[in-house]
Design an enzyme around this catalytic site. Structure first.
Site, short mmCIF file in Angstrom:
data_model
loop_
_atom_site.label_atom_id
_atom_site.label_comp_id
_atom_site.label_asym_id
_atom_site.label_seq_id
_atom_site.Cartn_x
_atom_site.Cartn_y
_atom_site.Cartn_z
N GLY A 11 0.84 -1.20 0.00
CA GLY A 11 0.00 0.00 0.00
C GLY A 11 0.88 1.25 0.00
CB ALA A 22 16.17 10.51 0.59
NE ARG A 72 -0.98 -4.67 -0.03
CZ ARG A 72 -1.91 -3.74 0.14
NH1 ARG A 72 -2.97 -3.73 -0.62
NH2 ARG A 72 -1.79 -2.84 1.11
CG ASP A 103 3.14 -6.33 7.40
OD1 ASP A 103 2.69 -5.89 6.32
OD2 ASP A 103 2.41 -6.77 8.30
CB THR A 126 2.92 1.12 6.01
OG1 THR A 126 1.57 0.89 6.44
CG2 THR A 126 3.82 0.88 7.21
CG ASP A 128 -1.50 0.17 8.04
OD1 ASP A 128 -2.35 1.04 7.78
OD2 ASP A 128 -1.38 -0.89 7.40
CG ASP A 130 1.61 -2.28 10.42
OD1 ASP A 130 2.41 -1.58 9.76
OD2 ASP A 130 0.88 -3.13 9.89
NE ARG A 172 -2.27 -4.47 6.11
CZ ARG A 172 -2.68 -4.80 4.89
NH1 ARG A 172 -3.44 -5.83 4.69
NH2 ARG A 172 -2.31 -4.09 3.85
CD GLU A 223 -8.34 -1.20 7.69
OE1 GLU A 223 -9.14 -1.49 6.79
OE2 GLU A 223 -7.15 -0.92 7.47
#
Ligand code: F6P
Length: 323
Positions: A11, A22, A72, A103, A126, A128, A130, A172, A223
């Site tokens: 994503g 960079a 993906r 991830d 990301t 998220d 996470d 997620r 979500e």
């Protein structure tokens, strides 16, 4: 390292372009040849490399999305796909690969490194947040601000109509966006997968709020919330509080777009630089992340397996301040 390739995968997130810029410019500075790979791991498999110089990344520091495009890749999950990808890297003489993503991207990078020994380094991109091994992931801050602005707007109309809104935000399986945007917008309740929620607790909060004269409320729901999704939550609330005028808003992919915030641009610039320097110093199968304002390298395995803890203080503060 003499020739590196860089890709964005999974994503997209605001700031991926700044990270790409960079990487390309740091490589250029240290006389390392740099290739962009189109559409994530698919580009490695399809031999879709693009030689990049300092000017290839002009005017992108402020752009959302990723100019390399993202995917993906299902084929990269197969041994045949990865073999093709490796053969193409060998043909071009690539001796280091920078993978910008989350991830799924890192899992692919790790397997690729372990199978073929090609040097890989990850940059966490990301919304998220996470990923372990970095205080923030690139794009998280922008997404948070997008969610906050959207919820502020929802608050305007919620107040005008004395309504209850259930607002679903992305993330997620993680509740970072929900917790922080909920705190920042004064949500009555914030439901995240990291804590055990119950309808009873939610209803207690509605009742308490009512007693203080609160006429409209916002409930922010991650979500990945396990209790129920926003529609079910709205339905169940309506059954218990038939007088409530309830609406649902799912913010969705708007949270992934937009010009990156200053914090995300700075983070992306530091991690893009850090990734190339890491490769030059012999790092591999690690992710460049930011901890307490320093670039640190964390084994990819840890970055994807461990989780950053949700800040318990934030949960408590949001509860105390909500009512
Ligand atoms: O990982 C980023 C993310 O936006 C998650 O928050 C969300 O669950 C998912 O991607 C959505 O994926 P897709 O763009 O494939 O619908």
């Amino acid at each position: 390292v003499k020739k590196i390739a860089v890709l964005t995968s999974g994503g997209d997130s605001p700031g991926m372009n700044a990270a790409l810029r960079a990487v390309v410019r740091t490589a250029n500075y240290y006389n390392i040849e740099c290739y962009g790979v189109r559409e994530g791991y698919n580009g490695l498999i399809n031999n879709d490399f693009l030689k990049m110089g300092a000017r290839s990344v002009k005017n992108i520091i402020n752009q959302g999305g990723t100019i390399l495009k993202s995917a993906r890749s299902a084929e990269f999950r197969t041994a045949e796909g990865r073999q093709k990808a490796y053969d193409n890297c060998v043909k071009l003489g690539i001796d280091g690969l920078v993978c910008i993503g989350g991830d799924g991207t890192f899992t692919g990078a790790k397997i690729f490194n372990e199978e073929f020994g090609i040097r890989v380094i990850g940059i966490p991109g990301t919304i998220d947040n996470d990923i372990f091994g970095t205080d923030n992931t690139i794009g998280y801050d922008t997404a948070l601000n997008t969610a906050m602005e959207a919820i502020d707007k929802i608050r305007d109309t919620a107040t005008s109509h004395n309504r209850v809104f259930f607002v679903e935000v992305m993330g997620r399986d993680a509740g970072f966006i929900a917790l922080n945007s909920g705190l920042a917008t004064g949500a009555l309740d914030i439901l995240i997968p990291e804590k055990k929620d119950s309808m009873d607790d939610l209803f207690t909060n509605f009742r308490k709020a009512e007693k203080t004269g609160k006429a409209s409320s916002i409930v922010v729901v991650a979500e990945g919330e396990k209790l129920a999704n926003v529609y079910e939550l709205a339905e169940k609330t309506k059954q218990t509080f038939p007088d409530y005028d309830i609406r649902v808003a799912v913010l969705g992919h708007m949270q992934r777009g937009g010009s990156p915030s200053c914090a995300d641009r700075v983070l992306a610039s530091r991690l893009g630089y850090g990734a190339v320097v890491g490769l030059m110093e012999g790092q591999s199968n690690v992710m460049a992340g930011m901890r307490s304002n320093d670039v640190v390298y964390t084994p990819i395995e840890e970055a994807i397996k461990k989780h950053n803890e949700i800040n318990k203080d934030l949960m408590l503060i949001s509860e105390i301040l909500a009512i």
